[in-house]
Design a protein around this motif. Structure first.
Motif, PDB file in Angstrom:
ATOM      1  N   LYS A  12       0.830  -1.208   0.000  1.00 29.00           N
ATOM      2  CA  LYS A  12       0.000   0.000   0.000  1.00 29.00           C
ATOM      3  C   LYS A  12       0.866   1.260   0.000  1.00 29.00           C
ATOM      4  CE  LYS A  12      -3.768   2.294   2.422  1.00 29.00           C
ATOM      5  NZ  LYS A  12      -4.696   2.253   3.534  1.00 29.00           N
ATOM      6  N   GLU A  13       1.930   1.252   0.802  1.00 35.66           N
ATOM      7  CA  GLU A  13       2.837   2.398   0.837  1.00 35.66           C
ATOM      8  C   GLU A  13       3.527   2.595  -0.511  1.00 35.66           C
ATOM      9  OE1 GLU A  13       4.272   2.633   5.470  1.00 35.66           O
ATOM     10  OE2 GLU A  13       5.130   1.049   4.210  1.00 35.66           O
ATOM     11  N   ALA A  15       2.348   1.644  -3.422  1.00 29.49           N
ATOM     12  CA  ALA A  15       1.323   2.129  -4.340  1.00 29.49           C
ATOM     13  C   ALA A  15       1.111   3.631  -4.181  1.00 29.49           C
ATOM     14  CB  ALA A  15       0.013   1.374  -4.115  1.00 29.49           C
ATOM     15  N   THR A  16       1.026   4.089  -2.957  1.00 27.27           N
ATOM     16  CA  THR A  16       0.856   5.516  -2.697  1.00 27.27           C
ATOM     17  C   THR A  16       2.073   6.298  -3.179  1.00 27.27           C
ATOM     18  OG1 THR A  16      -0.561   5.068  -0.800  1.00 27.27           O
ATOM     19  CG2 THR A  16       0.455   7.243  -0.897  1.00 27.27           C
ATOM     20  N   TYR A  17       3.250   5.815  -2.858  1.00 29.95           N
ATOM     21  CA  TYR A  17       4.501   6.476  -3.211  1.00 29.95           C
ATOM     22  C   TYR A  17       4.657   6.599  -4.729  1.00 29.95           C
ATOM     23  CZ  TYR A  17       9.505   7.573  -2.659  1.00 29.95           C
ATOM     24  OH  TYR A  17      10.741   8.170  -2.674  1.00 29.95           O
ATOM     25  N   LEU A  18       4.298   5.536  -5.458  1.00 28.25           N
ATOM     26  CA  LEU A  18       4.446   5.528  -6.918  1.00 28.25           C
ATOM     27  C   LEU A  18       3.188   5.987  -7.647  1.00 28.25           C
ATOM     28  CD1 LEU A  18       6.399   2.179  -7.399  1.00 28.25           C
ATOM     29  CD2 LEU A  18       7.315   4.504  -7.267  1.00 28.25           C
ATOM     30  N   ARG A  19       2.150   6.311  -6.874  1.00 24.37           N
ATOM     31  CA  ARG A  19       0.856   6.732  -7.437  1.00 24.37           C
ATOM     32  C   ARG A  19       0.283   5.676  -8.383  1.00 24.37           C
ATOM     33  NH1 ARG A  19       1.505  13.241  -8.325  1.00 24.37           N
ATOM     34  NH2 ARG A  19       2.152  13.642  -6.190  1.00 24.37           N
ATOM     35  N   LEU A  20       0.272   4.445  -7.873  1.00 25.68           N
ATOM     36  CA  LEU A  20      -0.296   3.299  -8.578  1.00 25.68           C
ATOM     37  C   LEU A  20      -1.360   2.674  -7.689  1.00 25.68           C
ATOM     38  CD1 LEU A  20       3.052   1.577  -9.654  1.00 25.68           C
ATOM     39  CD2 LEU A  20       1.567   2.963 -11.112  1.00 25.68           C
ATOM     40  N   SER A  21      -2.185   1.828  -8.276  1.00 27.69           N
ATOM     41  CA  SER A  21      -3.128   1.070  -7.458  1.00 27.69           C
ATOM     42  C   SER A  21      -2.373  -0.092  -6.808  1.00 27.69           C
ATOM     43  CB  SER A  21      -4.280   0.533  -8.310  1.00 27.69           C
ATOM     44  OG  SER A  21      -3.817  -0.495  -9.168  1.00 27.69           O
ATOM     45  N   THR A  24      -1.957  -2.897  -9.222  1.00 26.09           N
ATOM     46  CA  THR A  24      -0.864  -2.697 -10.177  1.00 26.09           C
ATOM     47  C   THR A  24       0.472  -3.048  -9.543  1.00 26.09           C
ATOM     48  OG1 THR A  24      -2.100  -1.004 -11.360  1.00 26.09           O
ATOM     49  CG2 THR A  24       0.287  -1.001 -11.663  1.00 26.09           C
TER      50      THR A  24
END
Length: 65
Positions: A12-13, A15-21, A24
């Motif tokens: 989750k971190e 995903a947030t950091y890379l601006r992905l779901s 993904t």
């Protein structure tokens, strides 16, 4: 790198950091699109090494004109 920041990141971190779901992130992990040695399975949980994710960004940065 900031102090008091864990060297490991949850999906989750990442995903947030890379601006992905999150889906993904898992798909890219399954396809081997993250750098070798960037993931760890610890106590049955998938974690990512922060320094490897930061290096991925650095390596992907295009030179400025």
């Amino acid at each position: 790198m900031q102090t008091n920041v864990s060297p490991l990141m949850t999906p989750k971190e990442v995903a947030t950091y890379l601006r992905l779901s999150i889906a993904t992130v898992y798909a890219k992990k399954c396809r081997g699109e993250f750098p070798k040695g960037s993931t760890v399975k610890l106590f049955g949980k998938l974690l990512f090494k922060r320094d490897k994710i930061e290096q991925l960004i650095e390596d992907s940065t295009e030179p400025s004109f």
